[in-house]
Design a protein around this motif. Structure first.
Motif, PDB file in Angstrom:
ATOM      1  N   GLY A 349      -5.273  43.790   3.576  1.00 49.31           N
ATOM      2  CA  GLY A 349      -3.850  43.595   3.304  1.00 49.31           C
ATOM      3  C   GLY A 349      -3.226  44.833   2.685  1.00 49.31           C
ATOM      4  N   LEU A 350      -3.981  45.514   1.821  1.00 45.67           N
ATOM      5  CA  LEU A 350      -3.482  46.739   1.198  1.00 45.67           C
ATOM      6  C   LEU A 350      -3.336  47.855   2.231  1.00 45.67           C
ATOM      7  CD1 LEU A 350      -2.652  48.228  -1.355  1.00 45.67           C
ATOM      8  CD2 LEU A 350      -5.084  48.669  -1.814  1.00 45.67           C
ATOM      9  N   VAL A 351      -4.324  47.991   3.116  1.00 44.37           N
ATOM     10  CA  VAL A 351      -4.254  49.006   4.180  1.00 44.37           C
ATOM     11  C   VAL A 351      -3.044  48.754   5.066  1.00 44.37           C
ATOM     12  CG1 VAL A 351      -5.378  49.848   6.279  1.00 44.37           C
ATOM     13  CG2 VAL A 351      -6.719  49.547   4.184  1.00 44.37           C
ATOM     14  N   GLN A 352      -2.847  47.517   5.447  1.00 39.67           N
ATOM     15  CA  GLN A 352      -1.718  47.177   6.324  1.00 39.67           C
ATOM     16  C   GLN A 352      -0.384  47.444   5.636  1.00 39.67           C
ATOM     17  OE1 GLN A 352      -2.783  43.119   7.237  1.00 39.67           O
ATOM     18  NE2 GLN A 352      -3.978  43.713   9.053  1.00 39.67           N
ATOM     19  N   TRP A 353      -0.308  47.159   4.344  1.00 34.43           N
ATOM     20  CA  TRP A 353       0.918  47.430   3.583  1.00 34.43           C
ATOM     21  C   TRP A 353       1.208  48.928   3.552  1.00 34.43           C
ATOM     22  CZ3 TRP A 353       2.093  50.211  -0.821  1.00 34.43           C
ATOM     23  CH2 TRP A 353       3.336  49.962  -1.411  1.00 34.43           C
ATOM     24  N   LEU A 354       0.172  49.738   3.329  1.00 37.23           N
ATOM     25  CA  LEU A 354       0.342  51.190   3.306  1.00 37.23           C
ATOM     26  C   LEU A 354       0.791  51.702   4.674  1.00 37.23           C
ATOM     27  CD1 LEU A 354      -2.793  52.086   1.169  1.00 37.23           C
ATOM     28  CD2 LEU A 354      -0.430  52.561   0.519  1.00 37.23           C
ATOM     29  N   GLN A 355       0.156  51.202   5.725  1.00 36.41           N
ATOM     30  CA  GLN A 355       0.530  51.638   7.074  1.00 36.41           C
ATOM     31  C   GLN A 355       1.960  51.228   7.401  1.00 36.41           C
ATOM     32  OE1 GLN A 355      -2.688  49.788   9.228  1.00 36.41           O
ATOM     33  NE2 GLN A 355      -3.976  51.631   9.128  1.00 36.41           N
ATOM     34  N   LYS A 356       2.340  50.027   7.013  1.00 38.79           N
ATOM     35  CA  LYS A 356       3.707  49.551   7.253  1.00 38.79           C
ATOM     36  C   LYS A 356       4.731  50.447   6.564  1.00 38.79           C
ATOM     37  CE  LYS A 356       6.726  45.641   6.216  1.00 38.79           C
ATOM     38  NZ  LYS A 356       6.811  44.316   5.542  1.00 38.79           N
ATOM     39  N   ASN A 357       4.342  51.001   5.390  1.00 38.59           N
ATOM     40  CA  ASN A 357       5.236  51.870   4.635  1.00 38.59           C
ATOM     41  C   ASN A 357       5.008  53.354   4.934  1.00 38.59           C
ATOM     42  OD1 ASN A 357       6.910  50.195   2.471  1.00 38.59           O
ATOM     43  ND2 ASN A 357       4.896  49.239   2.622  1.00 38.59           N
ATOM     44  N   ASN A 358       4.266  53.610   6.025  1.00 40.01           N
ATOM     45  CA  ASN A 358       4.023  54.990   6.486  1.00 40.01           C
ATOM     46  C   ASN A 358       3.390  55.868   5.416  1.00 40.01           C
ATOM     47  OD1 ASN A 358       5.219  54.535   9.094  1.00 40.01           O
ATOM     48  ND2 ASN A 358       7.228  54.592   8.087  1.00 40.01           N
ATOM     49  N   ARG A 359       2.394  55.310   4.730  1.00 40.77           N
ATOM     50  CA  ARG A 359       1.695  56.060   3.683  1.00 40.77           C
ATOM     51  C   ARG A 359       0.220  56.186   4.027  1.00 40.77           C
ATOM     52  NH1 ARG A 359       4.216  52.999  -1.671  1.00 40.77           N
ATOM     53  NH2 ARG A 359       6.381  53.000  -0.964  1.00 40.77           N
ATOM     54  N   THR A 360      -0.303  57.351   3.770  1.00 37.75           N
ATOM     55  CA  THR A 360      -1.744  57.558   3.938  1.00 37.75           C
ATOM     56  C   THR A 360      -2.469  57.535   2.607  1.00 37.75           C
ATOM     57  OG1 THR A 360      -1.462  59.967   3.836  1.00 37.75           O
ATOM     58  CG2 THR A 360      -1.410  58.936   6.031  1.00 37.75           C
ATOM     59  N   GLN A 361      -1.703  57.480   1.510  1.00 41.42           N
ATOM     60  CA  GLN A 361      -2.276  57.455   0.159  1.00 41.42           C
ATOM     61  C   GLN A 361      -1.619  56.344  -0.646  1.00 41.42           C
ATOM     62  OE1 GLN A 361      -4.872  60.452   0.713  1.00 41.42           O
ATOM     63  NE2 GLN A 361      -4.536  59.885  -1.425  1.00 41.42           N
ATOM     64  N   LEU A 362      -2.410  55.676  -1.459  1.00 40.71           N
ATOM     65  CA  LEU A 362      -1.870  54.756  -2.459  1.00 40.71           C
ATOM     66  C   LEU A 362      -1.775  55.521  -3.761  1.00 40.71           C
ATOM     67  CD1 LEU A 362      -1.124  51.868  -3.485  1.00 40.71           C
ATOM     68  CD2 LEU A 362      -3.545  51.618  -4.075  1.00 40.71           C
ATOM     69  N   PHE A 363      -0.568  55.682  -4.268  1.00 43.23           N
ATOM     70  CA  PHE A 363      -0.366  56.395  -5.536  1.00 43.23           C
ATOM     71  C   PHE A 363       0.460  55.492  -6.438  1.00 43.23           C
ATOM     72  CE2 PHE A 363       1.926  59.549  -8.252  1.00 43.23           C
ATOM     73  CZ  PHE A 363       0.804  60.075  -8.879  1.00 43.23           C
ATOM     74  N   THR A 364      -0.179  54.989  -7.491  1.00 44.64           N
ATOM     75  CA  THR A 364       0.506  54.053  -8.374  1.00 44.64           C
ATOM     76  C   THR A 364      -0.203  53.990  -9.709  1.00 44.64           C
ATOM     77  OG1 THR A 364       1.414  51.810  -8.519  1.00 44.64           O
ATOM     78  CG2 THR A 364      -0.817  52.022  -7.641  1.00 44.64           C
ATOM     79  N   GLN A 365       0.295  53.135 -10.609  1.00 46.69           N
ATOM     80  CA  GLN A 365      -0.312  52.973 -11.928  1.00 46.69           C
ATOM     81  C   GLN A 365      -1.043  51.645 -12.025  1.00 46.69           C
ATOM     82  OE1 GLN A 365       3.065  53.771 -14.703  1.00 46.69           O
ATOM     83  NE2 GLN A 365       1.687  55.275 -15.587  1.00 46.69           N
ATOM     84  N   THR A 366      -2.139  51.650 -12.766  1.00 49.44           N
ATOM     85  CA  THR A 366      -2.845  50.416 -13.080  1.00 49.44           C
ATOM     86  C   THR A 366      -3.021  50.302 -14.583  1.00 49.44           C
ATOM     87  OG1 THR A 366      -4.846  49.096 -12.757  1.00 49.44           O
ATOM     88  CG2 THR A 366      -5.123  51.498 -12.789  1.00 49.44           C
ATOM     89  N   GLN A 367      -2.803  49.089 -15.065  1.00 50.78           N
ATOM     90  CA  GLN A 367      -2.977  48.796 -16.490  1.00 50.78           C
ATOM     91  C   GLN A 367      -4.062  47.735 -16.668  1.00 50.78           C
ATOM     92  OE1 GLN A 367       0.536  47.187 -18.365  1.00 50.78           O
ATOM     93  NE2 GLN A 367       0.058  48.016 -20.379  1.00 50.78           N
TER      94      GLN A 367
END
Length: 433
Positions: A349-367
């Protein structure tokens, strides 16, 4: 039925002793919310002489404690491949430590230390590539000596000026202006000092420049080393490859919050530090392909990243229209805990979300706060050093091995293991697998 005596249990009136016993068993079986953990239950006596002030002579000669199925063995890192199943996947954090300590000397001789934490209102790549000016969130040592105006330092003919923009809840926003056509990354490489942890009470030396950095460090951004990786060498990598044990990389830029002590009586009152992660779609796909094998997190930062990927995938499935994903401190125990996706489903699901948003990298914050009560989704083992008493890192270890953390740490203390960042380490199989 009504002839049986009523019992008041946790404020609930229970009409029979049988019912009370059943309710008690049910509550005991339910994992405690980490908000209710008292940090005093996660302490031990760490003598000063057990804190390693210098690294071992050779990276892979450090001691290695191996914990699996309740059993403890002792070896050295050079032999770690012998303790890992064939076809395992080791996930490393390839962040690179920057020279985050900038020492400014006032005309009167007083020293003010500006400790870089993270870019202020900018991403890492932009902030580190900036020329001439940039803003950073910083700790300031000796702030009472700074009476206003700007601090100035000169290094290699380049002048650096620092000015406070605004106070923040736990730090300061500082603007840096410098001469010379160089990037901020090059500037701190020349002007800064290695940010050894506060418990290594000595001045930095030439050895630290090499040894407080993994051999595979690639992306600038950390102000503390991912210390589990300090033990790995090319010889160790060769021995892993010979056993068909694979490796891949994620990036989590380690913040100074990793050393933040837990001062609250219960964890509900402790704010977990947020850190930036950067993971490629290819790496996520590789993890999916290896879920039937043993996925090993090399370091607490890699573990936090791996487990965050699962929950971010859950959020991507729940919020497919969202254009941002990030993970807050408690939601994996609360709202998100009601979901039951498999690791493969969440990561896909995460891969598909990234592809849908035209991203090859996930860049975000985790707490994410991993503490007893947490149910691991991806990692099956962790390689990690020995951590400070009453720390969130020790809570993470306890989440992985349960109450056996006490036996593990007692063994390490009784068998002359060296502790903390430059110390020895362990290979812990999660939940005694």
């Amino acid at each position: 039925f009504f002839m049986q005596p009523a019992v008041v249990f946790h404020g609930i009136i229970v009409v029979s002793l049988t019912s009370a016993a059943y309710l008690c068993a049910s509550l005991q079986a339910r994992p405690m919310h980490p908000k209710n953990i008292s940090i005093l239950d996660y302490t031990y006596q760490l003598p000063d002489e057990r804190i390693a002030l210098h690294p071992a002579a050779e990276r892979d000669s450090s001691k290695l404690l191996v914990y699996k199925k309740g059993q403890i063995q002792q070896d050295i890192y050079k032999n770690i491949a012998a303790h890992l199943p064939q076809n395992s996947l080791l996930v490393f954090n390839n962040t690179k430590v920057i020279n985050a300590r900038l020492l400014f000397t006032k005309p009167t001789g007083g020293v003010i230390e500006i400790f870089l934490l993270e870019p202020y209102k900018a991403d890492y790549s932009t902030a580190l590539a900036a020329t001439k000016t940039g803003n950073w969130k910083c700790f300031i040592g000796g702030i009472s000596k700074w009476k206003g105006g700007s601090l100035v330092m000169e290094v290699n003919g380049k002048k650096i000026m620092a000015t406070i923009i605004e106070p923040l809840p736990d730090a300061y926003a500082v603007e840096f202006v410098w001469s010379g056509n160089i990037s901020f990354a090059e500037l701190v490489e020349q002007a800064g000092n290695i940010p050894l942890p506060p418990y290594i009470k000595r001045k930095t030396d030439g050895e630290d420049k090499e040894r407080y950095q993994t051999i595979y460090a690639q992306y600038d951004g950390s102000v503390a080393a991912p210390t589990a990786g300090l033990h790995f060498t090319n010889a160790v990598f060769a021995s892993l490859a010979a056993k068909n044990i694979y490796k891949d990389f994620v990036t989590l830029h380690v913040g100074a919050g990793t050393f933040k002590p837990v001062k609250a009586a219960v964890m509900e009152q402790h704010e977990m530090h947020a850190e930036w992660i950067d993971v490629s779609v290819d790496a996520i796909q590789n993890i999916i392909n290896n879920l039937n094998n043993t996925v090993v997190a090399v370091g607490t930062t890699s573990l936090r990243t791996l487990e965050s990927l699962y929950w971010l995938g859950v959020k991507a499935l729940a919020q497919p229209q969202s254009d941002t994903l990030q993970l807050n401190q408690w939601e994996v125990y609360e709202a998100l805990a009601q979901t039951n996706y498999t690791a493969a489903e969440a990561l896909l699901g995460l891969v598909q979300w990234l592809q849908k948003n035209n991203r090859t990298q996930l860049f975000t914050q985790t707490q994410i706060l991993i503490a007893p009560g947490y149910q691991f989704k991806i990692a099956k083992a962790i390689v990690t050093n020995f951590h400070q008493p009453q720390s969130t890192l020790l809570l993470l270890v306890a989440a992985a091995v349960g109450e056996n953390w006490k036996e593990i740490y007692n063994y390490a203390l009784e068998n002359d293991f060296r502790f903390l960042s430059y110390g020895d380490g362990s290979l812990l199989f999660i939940n005694a697998e």
